[in-house]
Design a protein around this motif. Structure first.
Motif, PDB file in Angstrom:
ATOM      1  N   ASP A  31       3.512  -0.705  11.125  1.00  0.00           N
ATOM      2  CA  ASP A  31       2.272  -1.075  11.784  1.00  0.00           C
ATOM      3  C   ASP A  31       1.527  -2.006  10.841  1.00  0.00           C
ATOM      4  O   ASP A  31       2.098  -2.519   9.888  1.00  0.00           O
ATOM      5  CB  ASP A  31       1.461   0.186  12.085  1.00  0.00           C
ATOM      6  CG  ASP A  31       0.398  -0.027  13.159  1.00  0.00           C
ATOM      7  OD1 ASP A  31       0.370  -1.103  13.771  1.00  0.00           O
ATOM      8  OD2 ASP A  31      -0.406   0.895  13.370  1.00  0.00           O
ATOM      9  N   GLU A  32       0.276  -2.188  11.062  1.00  0.00           N
ATOM     10  CA  GLU A  32      -0.509  -3.067  10.204  1.00  0.00           C
ATOM     11  C   GLU A  32      -0.647  -2.461   8.809  1.00  0.00           C
ATOM     12  O   GLU A  32      -0.785  -1.258   8.651  1.00  0.00           O
ATOM     13  CB  GLU A  32      -1.894  -3.285  10.815  1.00  0.00           C
ATOM     14  CG  GLU A  32      -1.840  -4.074  12.104  1.00  0.00           C
ATOM     15  CD  GLU A  32      -3.236  -4.375  12.643  1.00  0.00           C
ATOM     16  OE1 GLU A  32      -4.208  -4.362  11.867  1.00  0.00           O
ATOM     17  OE2 GLU A  32      -3.322  -4.622  13.852  1.00  0.00           O
ATOM     18  N   THR A  33      -0.595  -3.337   7.811  1.00  0.00           N
ATOM     19  CA  THR A  33      -0.832  -2.925   6.428  1.00  0.00           C
ATOM     20  C   THR A  33      -1.923  -3.825   5.858  1.00  0.00           C
ATOM     21  O   THR A  33      -2.191  -4.905   6.386  1.00  0.00           O
ATOM     22  CB  THR A  33       0.445  -3.060   5.567  1.00  0.00           C
ATOM     23  OG1 THR A  33       0.899  -4.403   5.619  1.00  0.00           O
ATOM     24  CG2 THR A  33       1.539  -2.119   6.052  1.00  0.00           C
ATOM     25  N   SER A  34      -2.518  -3.388   4.773  1.00  0.00           N
ATOM     26  CA  SER A  34      -3.600  -4.157   4.165  1.00  0.00           C
ATOM     27  C   SER A  34      -3.092  -5.430   3.494  1.00  0.00           C
ATOM     28  O   SER A  34      -3.858  -6.356   3.266  1.00  0.00           O
ATOM     29  CB  SER A  34      -4.361  -3.303   3.156  1.00  0.00           C
ATOM     30  OG  SER A  34      -3.478  -2.897   2.120  1.00  0.00           O
ATOM     31  N   GLU A  35      -1.800  -5.447   3.183  1.00  0.00           N
ATOM     32  CA  GLU A  35      -1.187  -6.619   2.550  1.00  0.00           C
ATOM     33  C   GLU A  35       0.313  -6.569   2.823  1.00  0.00           C
ATOM     34  O   GLU A  35       0.850  -5.516   3.173  1.00  0.00           O
ATOM     35  CB  GLU A  35      -1.453  -6.620   1.042  1.00  0.00           C
ATOM     36  CG  GLU A  35      -0.904  -5.399   0.344  1.00  0.00           C
ATOM     37  CD  GLU A  35      -1.281  -5.343  -1.132  1.00  0.00           C
ATOM     38  OE1 GLU A  35      -0.451  -4.879  -1.912  1.00  0.00           O
ATOM     39  OE2 GLU A  35      -2.390  -5.762  -1.493  1.00  0.00           O
ATOM     40  N   PRO A  36       1.012  -7.669   2.656  1.00  0.00           N
ATOM     41  CA  PRO A  36       2.463  -7.655   2.850  1.00  0.00           C
ATOM     42  C   PRO A  36       3.130  -6.685   1.867  1.00  0.00           C
ATOM     43  O   PRO A  36       2.670  -6.512   0.740  1.00  0.00           O
ATOM     44  CB  PRO A  36       2.890  -9.100   2.550  1.00  0.00           C
ATOM     45  CG  PRO A  36       1.660  -9.907   2.766  1.00  0.00           C
ATOM     46  CD  PRO A  36       0.511  -9.022   2.368  1.00  0.00           C
ATOM     47  N   LYS A  37       4.196  -6.056   2.314  1.00  0.00           N
ATOM     48  CA  LYS A  37       4.950  -5.112   1.484  1.00  0.00           C
ATOM     49  C   LYS A  37       6.379  -5.638   1.362  1.00  0.00           C
ATOM     50  O   LYS A  37       7.190  -5.491   2.266  1.00  0.00           O
ATOM     51  CB  LYS A  37       4.973  -3.711   2.116  1.00  0.00           C
ATOM     52  CG  LYS A  37       3.598  -3.106   2.353  1.00  0.00           C
ATOM     53  CD  LYS A  37       2.925  -2.743   1.059  1.00  0.00           C
ATOM     54  CE  LYS A  37       1.564  -2.114   1.318  1.00  0.00           C
ATOM     55  NZ  LYS A  37       0.881  -1.747   0.099  1.00  0.00           N
TER      56      LYS A  37
END
Length: 189
Positions: free
Chosen positions: A160-166
């Motif tokens: 789902d959405e994350t605060s930054e790319p992983k």
């Protein structure tokens, strides 16, 4: 130091919801429509046998606790005997043996403590909301995906959405019957 290992059955479009059909969703049970072959069966057995504990969200835990205690065999014996951590704000007295509750508000701190303890893998199956929290807080050491050749078009997705790319680094890939097993680590490791 223990490793947090997330292992998921996943469709090509990223759906991880109800692969076995126990949740009775409209499109559930999709994993049983495909053969994972002897390689896939061995992969899952090896995965469980090399793990010291399970870390599960409440919904997955409840499904497992309903299904596994009555089963027998090498896999079931290991599953039933290992330590289980369930993340929940509503469950207080789990009945499945060797189960311990982690309050949802404390999940990041408690999982961080679990990782710092000596021991083997701590296996996370299902538990999408928990996995999202672990990914967001960089608490996943390895991600194992058994990808099935189906597009479901709806259902809970793993990412789902994350605060930054992983960023992830592919460690291995191999076919297993009609599925593909992909193993990733964080790119920073």
């Amino acid at each position: 130091m223990a490793k947090i290992v997330v292992s998921q059955f996943m469709s090509l479009d990223g759906v991880v919801e109800d692969p076995g059909g126990s949740e009775k969703t409209e499109r559930g049970g999709w994993a049983f429509k495909y053969e994972r072959g002897a390689e896939g069966d061995q992969f899952k057995l090896d995965e469980v046998m090399s793990s010291d504990a399970l870390l599960l969200g409440r919904v997955t835990y409840t499904g497992f606790a309903d299904a596994w205690p009555s089963r027998e065999g090498e896999f079931a014996d290991k599953f039933n005997g290992m330590t289980k951590y369930v993340v929940s704000d509503t469950l207080s007295d789990p009945e499945w043996n060797n189960s311990h509750v982690i309050a949802g508000s404390d999940v990041v701190a408690e999982v961080t403590k679990l990782r710092e303890q000596p021991g083997g893998d701590i296996l996370v199956n299902g538990s999408v909301q928990l996995v999202e929290t672990l990914l967001e807080n960089d608490l996943v050491d390895e991600l194992r995906l058994m990808v099935y050749p189906t597009v479901l078009g709806q259902g809970k997705r793993l990412f789902d959405e994350t605060s930054e790319p992983k960023g992830l680094k592919l460690v291995s890939s191999k076919p297993a019957g009609e599925t593909l097993i992909l193993v990733y680590e964080p790119a920073s490791s």
